[in-house]
Design a protein around this motif. Structure first.
Motif, PDB file in Angstrom:
ATOM      1  N   HIS A 140       0.829  -1.211   0.000  1.00 21.50           N
ATOM      2  CA  HIS A 140       0.000   0.000   0.000  1.00 21.50           C
ATOM      3  C   HIS A 140       0.860   1.256   0.000  1.00 21.50           C
ATOM      4  O   HIS A 140       0.494   2.264  -0.611  1.00 21.50           O
ATOM      5  CB  HIS A 140      -0.932  -0.003   1.212  1.00 21.50           C
ATOM      6  CG  HIS A 140      -2.140   0.859   1.046  1.00 21.50           C
ATOM      7  ND1 HIS A 140      -2.107   2.235   1.212  1.00 21.50           N
ATOM      8  CD2 HIS A 140      -3.418   0.563   0.697  1.00 21.50           C
ATOM      9  CE1 HIS A 140      -3.305   2.734   0.997  1.00 21.50           C
ATOM     10  NE2 HIS A 140      -4.122   1.753   0.683  1.00 21.50           N
ATOM     11  N   GLY A 145      -2.580   1.896  -2.855  1.00 24.20           N
ATOM     12  CA  GLY A 145      -3.826   1.157  -2.967  1.00 24.20           C
ATOM     13  C   GLY A 145      -4.262   0.859  -4.390  1.00 24.20           C
ATOM     14  O   GLY A 145      -5.300   0.230  -4.599  1.00 24.20           O
ATOM     15  N   LEU A 148      -5.188  -3.167  -6.565  1.00 25.00           N
ATOM     16  CA  LEU A 148      -5.378  -4.131  -5.481  1.00 25.00           C
ATOM     17  C   LEU A 148      -5.870  -5.473  -5.998  1.00 25.00           C
ATOM     18  O   LEU A 148      -5.406  -6.525  -5.542  1.00 25.00           O
ATOM     19  CB  LEU A 148      -6.355  -3.579  -4.444  1.00 25.00           C
ATOM     20  CG  LEU A 148      -6.673  -4.505  -3.267  1.00 25.00           C
ATOM     21  CD1 LEU A 148      -5.405  -4.867  -2.510  1.00 25.00           C
ATOM     22  CD2 LEU A 148      -7.688  -3.862  -2.326  1.00 25.00           C
ATOM     23  N   LYS A 188     -10.698  -4.296   1.234  1.00 24.78           N
ATOM     24  CA  LYS A 188     -11.412  -3.751   0.084  1.00 24.78           C
ATOM     25  C   LYS A 188     -12.929  -3.811   0.240  1.00 24.78           C
ATOM     26  O   LYS A 188     -13.640  -2.922  -0.254  1.00 24.78           O
ATOM     27  CB  LYS A 188     -10.997  -4.527  -1.178  1.00 24.78           C
ATOM     28  CG  LYS A 188     -11.563  -3.970  -2.481  1.00 24.78           C
ATOM     29  CD  LYS A 188     -10.989  -2.615  -2.808  1.00 24.78           C
ATOM     30  CE  LYS A 188     -11.465  -2.133  -4.185  1.00 24.78           C
ATOM     31  NZ  LYS A 188     -10.939  -0.781  -4.505  1.00 24.78           N
TER      32      LYS A 188
END
Length: 350
Positions: A140, A145, A148, A188
């Motif tokens: 990350h 991010g 992903l 997520k």
């Protein structure tokens, strides 16, 4: 935010009950059912509470070392001493044939090979989670991010490939690859969960759990994430994701359960102590009451072993909450601001 944290803690509370149950004497089919999703669930819940922070990698490592590795090494040492002097002499334990050096070195390596974790098999989760948290933090930090889903797919394929290897990495490094899939999914998808009506929840959850049982029965292996055994990758992930879905849908309906909240907030104590305590419970039933443990594996026996073990951990929960340092938590700060203000006002009046 409070409600979301509630359901996560309740999920941990109910989940840790399933973990204790899965280690108690149990019907093999029920054990295979629980193993299909209960550890993926905990990695999912860990990912759900991940918060991106602008801190250095070293600061992150120190933070996670305190919250995960400190309890791991402290309770590993306690568990090893208890195993060496007591548990390994029980007839239902494999300890008599185990070289004490193997589990002693296993404290550092934290893998189940050569009885390395026989002193406390459940404690592997802490070192594995440390690896998972660190890898996800680095991902990350670098990607912000982005990508992903590609990361989850890539890491999942890599994790599955390692299941064909005949050796393990320290701290369950290979297992961490598979665990990262669920950790990333937790991060997520934590916002998607909503509460259904009871009329919908019961049939939906029932059907989903029946699907878990069916899918797991198609897998050639009984899942054991600690040993990096997942069998057929498709069936493993399908059963795990269906099980997590069913579990979390049910949790939304009980997210204010005080008892489960209590267990969830103290799940780390139950995790690190339930195996030694369970061995004592088994010894009492075996030696004290003459119960044949090989046949005491029906559901009523499983519930009895589980409930007794969890109840016996509660005094330890209160004990270690008084000394939170051993759990990797900072000492509780007492708010003496009102008292200081009172003394200042009194001094001014004089």
């Amino acid at each position: 935010m409070e409600q979301r944290l509630n359901w996560i803690d309740v999920a941990k509370g109910l989940g840790i009950l399933l973990v204790v149950m899965s280690h108690a004497p149990m019907n093999p089919e029920l054990k295979a059912f629980l193993f299909a999703f209960h550890m993926p669930l905990f990695f999912y819940l860990s990912g759900a509470v991940f918060r991106p922070k602008s801190i250095s990698t070293w600061s992150f490592i120190k933070k996670k070392a305190r919250s995960l590795l400190l309890p791991y090494f402290f309770f590993s040492a306690l568990s090893y001493v208890f195993w060496y002097f007591i548990v390994r002499h029980f007839s239902f334990s494999p300890g008599e044939g185990v070289n004490p050096v193997d589990p002693l070195s296993g404290i550092l390596i934290s893998t189940p090979e050569n009885y390395g974790l026989t002193y406390n098999p459940a404690i592997w989760f802490l070192t594995c989670l440390f690896v998972v948290e660190l890898v996800f933090f680095l991902y990350h930090k670098v990607s912000k991010g982005q990508g992903l889903w590609f990361f989850i797919l890539f890491i999942g394929v890599a994790g599955y490939a390692t299941t064909f290897l005949e050796y393990a990495l320290p701290w369950n490094g290979f297992v961490a690859l598979t665990a990262l899939v669920f950790y990333g999914l937790g991060y997520k998808t934590k916002q998607i969960w909503s509460s259904l009506s009871w009329r919908m929840t019961i049939p939906v959850v029932t059907v989903l759990f029946l699907l878990v049982y069916t899918v797991q029965s198609l897998n050639a292996e009984r899942i054991d994430m600690r040993a990096n055994i997942i069998g057929d990758g498709f069936y493993f992930y399908l059963a795990a994701l269906i099980g997590i879905t069913a579990f979390l849908l049910f949790v939304q309906k009980i997210d204010h359960s005080r008892s489960l909240l209590f267990l969830g907030k103290n799940s780390i104590v139950i995790l690190v102590l339930h195996m030694p305590i369970l061995n004592v419970v088994r010894a009492v039933f075996h030696y004290g009451l003459g119960i044949d443990l090989s046949v005491a594996n029906t559901l009523p026996w499983t519930i009895l072993f589980t409930a007794t073990t969890v109840l016996l951990t509660i005094p330890f929960i209160f004990l270690f909450n008084r000394f939170p340092w051993f759990l990797g938590k900072p000492p509780k700060q007492t708010n003496d601001a009102p008292q200081k203000a009172f003394h200042l006002q009194k001094k001014a009046a004089l």
